[in-house]
Write an enzyme that holds these catalytic residues in place. Structure first.
Site, PDB file in Angstrom:
ATOM      1  CB  SER A 117      13.576  29.431  16.766  1.00 26.12           C
ATOM      2  OG  SER A 117      12.249  28.964  16.718  1.00 26.12           O
TER       3      SER A 117
HETATM    4  N1  SAH Z   1      10.289  25.554  19.284  1.00 26.53           N
HETATM    5  C1  SAH Z   1      10.889  24.779  18.212  1.00 26.53           C
HETATM    6  C2  SAH Z   1      10.737  25.420  16.859  1.00 26.53           C
HETATM    7  C3  SAH Z   1       9.388  25.249  16.401  1.00 26.53           C
HETATM    8  S1  SAH Z   1       9.003  25.309  14.678  1.00 26.53           S
HETATM    9  C4  SAH Z   1      12.329  24.464  18.471  1.00 26.53           C
HETATM   10  O1  SAH Z   1      12.894  24.943  19.469  1.00 26.53           O
HETATM   11  O2  SAH Z   1      12.893  23.700  17.696  1.00 26.53           O
HETATM   12  C5  SAH Z   1       7.241  25.275  14.938  1.00 26.53           C
HETATM   13  C6  SAH Z   1       6.689  23.940  15.316  1.00 26.53           C
HETATM   14  O3  SAH Z   1       5.322  24.145  15.612  1.00 26.53           O
HETATM   15  C7  SAH Z   1       6.743  22.908  14.212  1.00 26.53           C
HETATM   16  O4  SAH Z   1       7.368  21.744  14.644  1.00 26.53           O
HETATM   17  C8  SAH Z   1       5.269  22.663  13.893  1.00 26.53           C
HETATM   18  O5  SAH Z   1       4.971  21.331  13.513  1.00 26.53           O
HETATM   19  C9  SAH Z   1       4.609  23.003  15.208  1.00 26.53           C
HETATM   20  N2  SAH Z   1       3.186  23.344  15.115  1.00 26.53           N
HETATM   21  C10 SAH Z   1       2.541  24.053  14.152  1.00 26.53           C
HETATM   22  N3  SAH Z   1       1.224  24.151  14.425  1.00 26.53           N
HETATM   23  C11 SAH Z   1       1.023  23.501  15.609  1.00 26.53           C
HETATM   24  C12 SAH Z   1      -0.118  23.250  16.430  1.00 26.53           C
HETATM   25  N4  SAH Z   1      -1.338  23.672  16.094  1.00 26.53           N
HETATM   26  N5  SAH Z   1       0.042  22.546  17.575  1.00 26.53           N
HETATM   27  C13 SAH Z   1       1.270  22.088  17.946  1.00 26.53           C
HETATM   28  N6  SAH Z   1       2.384  22.278  17.207  1.00 26.53           N
HETATM   29  C14 SAH Z   1       2.286  22.992  16.069  1.00 26.53           C
END
Ligand code: SAH
Length: 224
Positions: free
Chosen positions: A61
């Site tokens: 993010s």
């Molecule tokens: N917080 C992260 C950014 C996240 S991007 C950082 O600091 O880098 C969103 C992430 O959520 C992705 O890696 C994606 O694979 C994950 N994601 C999406 N749906 C999900 C779910 N149902 N359970 C767990 N992770 C999920």
């Protein structure tokens, strides 16, 4: 420029300039080496005012969004926090730097493993699980003081409300009719009633169902 100087510039130009004032959040953001959560080829760009790709079509993010969501959740020292969407592990590190005890779940196995590795190397108190956080699979019976969802959700999942302790907070980008998402701060009162407070409009990758990645063996993850 050293990374600490880059972090300082990021904080003043992107975060303080947009109105984040919490010293605890600023100190946490100042302390975490964001570049180490990125692939080598992107480390020089780590401090720019933007999300960046981390592989598997996912992103780390934008720094401001990490600061804003942390400020809304405002974990105190020792609180148990669940992050849904570990991605690079950066947001989890910022929460841990605030003194929270963090459990973070990621549905894509390779990202979960990479994040687990860098968080351990840097000494952050974060448990990373390869798990789908969109329902209650795998986290049954657990409860948390705060839940941060870092992927776009169609709505608040009932399992998140259930896992939240009285006095707890959920911060989640919820899809809105006009397109994109809006940050929701949802508070659980002492008697278990909820209050919704809507904040910034934003854009996140979607929350998806199910796990992705090879299942190497039995009993390795909480979804088994
Ligand atoms: N917080 C992260 C950014 C996240 S991007 C950082 O600091 O880098 C969103 C992430 O959520 C992705 O890696 C994606 O694979 C994950 N994601 C999406 N749906 C999900 C779910 N149902 N359970 C767990 N992770 C999920």
């Amino acid at each position: 420029m050293s990374w600490t100087a880059s972090a300082e510039t990021m904080i003043s130009e992107q975060i303080v300039a947009r109105g984040i004032r919490s010293e605890a959040v600023l100190a946490a953001m100042r302390s975490v080496p964001r570049h180490l959560f990125l692939p080598h080829s992107l480390r020089e760009s780590a401090w720019i005012d933007s999300p960046l790709p981390i592989g598997e079509d996912q992103t780390i993010s934008q720094p401001y969004m990490v600061a804003r969501m942390t400020e809304l959740l405002m974990p105190s020292k020792g609180e148990e926090i669940l992050e849904i969407g570990t991605g690079s592990g950066y947001q989890a590190a910022v929460l841990a730097a605030m003194g929270a005890q963090v459990t973070s779940v990621e549905r894509i196995r390779s990202l979960a493993e990479q994040a687990k590795k860098i968080l351990a190397e840097l000494g952050y108190d974060v448990t990373v699980l390869w798990s789908d956080g969109s329902g209650d699979q795998g986290l049954k019976g657990r409860s948390f003081d705060g839940i941060m969802v870092t992927a776009a959700a169609p709505d608040v999942d009932p399992s998140w409300d259930e896992m939240l302790r009285p006095g707890g907070r959920i911060v989640v980008p919820v899809s809105v009719a006009s397109g994109g998402e809006r940050l929701l701060l949802r508070k659980k009162g002492p008697l278990g009633t909820f209050e919704n407070i809507w904040h910034d409009y934003c854009r996140f990758v979607p929350l998806l169902k199910g796990r992705k990645g090879e299942r190497l063996c039995c009993g390795e993850g909480p979804n088994e």
